[in-house]
Design an enzyme around this catalytic site. Structure first.
Site, mmCIF file in Angstrom:
data_model
loop_
_atom_site.group_PDB
_atom_site.id
_atom_site.type_symbol
_atom_site.label_atom_id
_atom_site.label_comp_id
_atom_site.label_asym_id
_atom_site.label_seq_id
_atom_site.Cartn_x
_atom_site.Cartn_y
_atom_site.Cartn_z
ATOM 1 N N THR A 169 -1.311 32.684 7.099
ATOM 2 C CA THR A 169 -0.635 31.734 7.983
ATOM 3 C C THR A 169 -1.551 31.625 9.197
ATOM 4 O O THR A 169 -2.188 32.617 9.585
ATOM 5 C CB THR A 169 0.759 32.223 8.406
ATOM 6 O OG1 THR A 169 0.616 33.459 9.108
ATOM 7 C CG2 THR A 169 1.682 32.441 7.203
ATOM 8 N N HIS A 170 -1.658 30.442 9.745
ATOM 9 C CA HIS A 170 -2.618 30.181 10.842
ATOM 10 C C HIS A 170 -4.050 30.531 10.412
ATOM 11 O O HIS A 170 -4.878 30.836 11.263
ATOM 12 C CB HIS A 170 -2.263 30.981 12.102
ATOM 13 C CG HIS A 170 -0.814 30.964 12.448
ATOM 14 N ND1 HIS A 170 -0.257 30.040 13.297
ATOM 15 C CD2 HIS A 170 0.207 31.752 12.023
ATOM 16 C CE1 HIS A 170 1.050 30.265 13.404
ATOM 17 N NE2 HIS A 170 1.357 31.289 12.636
ATOM 18 N N LYS A 210 -28.438 26.535 -0.207
ATOM 19 C CA LYS A 210 -27.143 25.869 -0.088
ATOM 20 C C LYS A 210 -26.566 25.422 -1.429
ATOM 21 O O LYS A 210 -27.271 24.957 -2.307
ATOM 22 C CB LYS A 210 -27.261 24.645 0.825
ATOM 23 C CG LYS A 210 -27.524 24.961 2.282
ATOM 24 C CD LYS A 210 -26.370 25.673 2.955
ATOM 25 C CE LYS A 210 -25.320 24.706 3.453
ATOM 26 N NZ LYS A 210 -25.820 23.801 4.496
ATOM 27 N N ASN A 217 -23.434 23.023 -1.724
ATOM 28 C CA ASN A 217 -22.443 22.336 -0.905
ATOM 29 C C ASN A 217 -21.276 21.795 -1.740
ATOM 30 O O ASN A 217 -21.487 21.276 -2.832
ATOM 31 C CB ASN A 217 -23.101 21.185 -0.139
ATOM 32 C CG ASN A 217 -24.065 21.710 0.920
ATOM 33 O OD1 ASN A 217 -23.862 22.798 1.454
ATOM 34 N ND2 ASN A 217 -25.104 20.944 1.203
ATOM 35 N N TYR A 265 6.643 -16.720 1.776
ATOM 36 C CA TYR A 265 5.230 -16.382 1.650
ATOM 37 C C TYR A 265 4.434 -16.827 2.871
ATOM 38 O O TYR A 265 4.647 -17.911 3.405
ATOM 39 C CB TYR A 265 4.649 -17.056 0.388
ATOM 40 C CG TYR A 265 3.170 -16.782 0.197
ATOM 41 C CD1 TYR A 265 2.746 -15.645 -0.464
ATOM 42 C CD2 TYR A 265 2.208 -17.657 0.701
ATOM 43 C CE1 TYR A 265 1.386 -15.377 -0.628
ATOM 44 C CE2 TYR A 265 0.851 -17.401 0.540
ATOM 45 C CZ TYR A 265 0.450 -16.258 -0.122
ATOM 46 O OH TYR A 265 -0.892 -16.001 -0.281
ATOM 47 N N LYS A 289 -4.031 -7.036 -1.279
ATOM 48 C CA LYS A 289 -4.699 -6.540 -2.488
ATOM 49 C C LYS A 289 -5.778 -5.511 -2.220
ATOM 50 O O LYS A 289 -5.852 -4.486 -2.900
ATOM 51 C CB LYS A 289 -5.275 -7.714 -3.272
ATOM 52 C CG LYS A 289 -4.190 -8.476 -4.002
ATOM 53 C CD LYS A 289 -4.660 -9.839 -4.418
ATOM 54 C CE LYS A 289 -3.533 -10.829 -4.340
ATOM 55 N NZ LYS A 289 -3.028 -11.084 -2.978
HETATM 56 N N1 ARG Z 1 -4.432 -15.932 -3.398
HETATM 57 C C1 ARG Z 1 -3.102 -15.995 -2.931
HETATM 58 C C2 ARG Z 1 -2.595 -14.578 -2.556
HETATM 59 O O1 ARG Z 1 -3.225 -13.680 -2.916
HETATM 60 C C3 ARG Z 1 -2.203 -16.549 -3.981
HETATM 61 C C4 ARG Z 1 -0.972 -17.169 -3.444
HETATM 62 C C5 ARG Z 1 -1.321 -18.396 -2.706
HETATM 63 N N2 ARG Z 1 -0.171 -19.136 -2.322
HETATM 64 C C6 ARG Z 1 -0.238 -20.099 -1.440
HETATM 65 N N3 ARG Z 1 0.890 -20.697 -1.163
HETATM 66 N N4 ARG Z 1 -1.347 -20.435 -0.850
HETATM 67 O O2 ARG Z 1 -1.623 -14.397 -1.892
#
Ligand code: ARG
Length: 467
Positions: free
Chosen positions: A164-165, A292, A294, A326, A334
């Protein structure tokens, strides 16, 4: 050429309203094809399900559906074999595929987007992608648990100092320590499995935001894509990204666990510790210091937790101020999802490799466990149990003995009985048993404790529970 045909050259998919094409910078900031091309298989699966439903509902003809279906299968092939040309001018994966479909099959391609929008399309694609990723991650986390369990089993009775610690606390077994991570990874899998339930609902058919006037069958497309049900509210369906946040939160917590194990491996494999040795295949050398070895992989697992946590924070900030439904901001969902998924998959696999191949130095660990007065608690407990001394006083007596041993530069077990008795007259020869490290470990047999017999049973139980 009529005015409207000319304008549709601006962009075949939405050019009707526009007289001029986009500025190069507009195209650069707008395009997501550089990263969302990874959704191609999900996008094609979604389109096939949609087209089949449109035909079944009599919204498009069977001939058109057949042409669309064949065209999409061919495009899938083109992409998989690297023959597909992605175009930034076509913005994203959805429009790239649709434009290619039009090149291949002509007019019927234009019917695919009936009763659909890119808004429900992209939400569907990303859910399919996250679902697949969760399933892959579950398998690799299970594999990590399996190697941790093998190390645990091989080391049920390998004694090491528990900290611990990062100060020597009480002796534990290396097997017990490995099992702690088996539990963490088990909960990480549980979090992903739980997130998966909410990922697995279909936005398809929500269209742009309000639903559609076409007689679509959202249950059919949901079923065809393996979703549990269509999402109940069209506005929510296109604007919800909490599924991505949940995935990232689960990923961030899992990465945090891996980072802690990575940190321990860095410490354990250091020369002053020498508890474990990483295999050659998971070590790197130094260009200047020949001695070393590593632990770069462990350090990178530790570091990559930073970007995974960053992905969660980043997406939460993107989403927090967005009005329904949206907004283009959501295109920024993404990259964090992809990057976190890639990083986590790599970390889990690298950790499984490191753990699977590392060797444990039992002598070094035992020596370390025997130093640092690791059995002081055992001594205090003995005073309580055998002499009926209240724990607080036992703690004080033990502290006095530790101070003396420190002054003499010896272990607790090297102190003469006569000295011990000068501090507490009732102490007997029997006390030396509990000062032995293996005794200490074996005595901690409460449920979930570190005693080798417990650890052995815990390995069996964990195999049943997780593998
Ligand atoms: N490439 C867009 C996205 O990833 C797709 C959806 C686009 N929709 C729009 N109304 N422009 O969100």
């Amino acid at each position: 050429m009529s005015e409207s045909d000319k304008n549709s050259d601006v962009n075949a998919l939405w050019g009707g309203r526009f007289a001029a094409g986009p500025d190069a910078l507009m195209e650069a900031i707008n395009a997501s094809i550089g990263f969302d091309r990874r959704l191609f298989a999900c996008d094609i699966a979604g389109s096939r399900a949609h087209a089949a439903m449109l035909a079944a509902q009599g919204i498009i003809t069977a001939e058109d559906e057949a042409a669309i279906e064949q065209g999409l299968i061919d495009i899938l092939q083109e992409i998989e074999s690297g023959r597909f040309e992605f175009k930034a001018a076509l913005e994203d994966i959805h429009m790239n595929i649709e434009a290619r479909l039009a090149e291949k099959i002509g007019e019927p391609a234009g019917r695919l987007h009936t009763a659909r929008s890119r808004n429900d399309q992209v939400a569907t694609d990303l859910r399919l992608w996250v679902r697949e990723t969760i399933d892959r991650l579950d398998a690799s986390m299970r594999a990590l648990q399996s190697v941790l369990l093998d190390q645990a089993e091989a080391n049920v009775d390998a004694i090491m100092p528990g900290f611990t610690h990062l100060q020597t606390a009480q002796p534990v077994t290396f097997g017990h320590h490995m099992l702690a991570y088996v539990e963490m990874v088990g909960r990480d899998r549980g979090r992903l499995a739980d997130a998966r339930k909410r990922v697995n609902e279909s936005p398809l058919g929500a269209a742009a935001l309000a639903g559609t006037s076409f007689p679509i069958d959202r249950h059919a497309t949901a079923g065809a894509l393996g979703f549990d049900r269509p999402m109940a509210n069209s506005l929510d369906a296109v604007s919800a990204r909490d599924f991505a946040l949940e995935f990232l939160a689960a990923a961030a917590i899992a990465a945090t666990h891996l980072s802690r194990l990575a940190e321990e491996i860095v410490i354990w494999s250091s020369a002053p510790f020498g508890f474990v040795r990483l295999s050659d295949s998971f070590s790197t050398g130094s260009s200047i210091m020949p001695q070393k070895r590593n632990p770069d992989a462990a350090e990178l697992v530790r570091a990559k937790s930073g970007r995974i946590i960053g992905a969660l924070t980043g997406l939460a900030i993107v989403l927090k101020g967005l009005p329904l439904a949206y907004s283009k901001d959501m295109q920024e969902d993404k990259e964090p999802v992809f990057d976190a998924a890639d990083s986590l998959e790599l970390c889990v696999a690298a950790m499984a490799g490191m753990v699977g191949e590392m060797t444990v130095n039992r002598e070094r660990m035992l020596a370390a466990a025997s130093a640092g007065f690791a059995t002081a608690t055992d001594l205090a407990d003995w005073l309580v149990r055998e002499l009926g001394v209240p724990f607080r006083r036992a703690h004080h007596i033990t502290g006095t003995l530790v101070r003396e041993a420190e002054t003499r530069g010896c272990d607790l077990s090297d102190l003469p009985l006569s000295y011990m008795q000068s501090v507490e007259p009732d102490i007997t020869e029997a006390v030396f048993d509990v000062l032995r490290v293996p005794y200490s470990v074996a005595s901690r047999n409460s449920y979930g404790g570190t005693a080798p017999e417990n650890v052995k049973a815990a390995v069996t139980a964990a195999r049943e529970r997780y593998l």
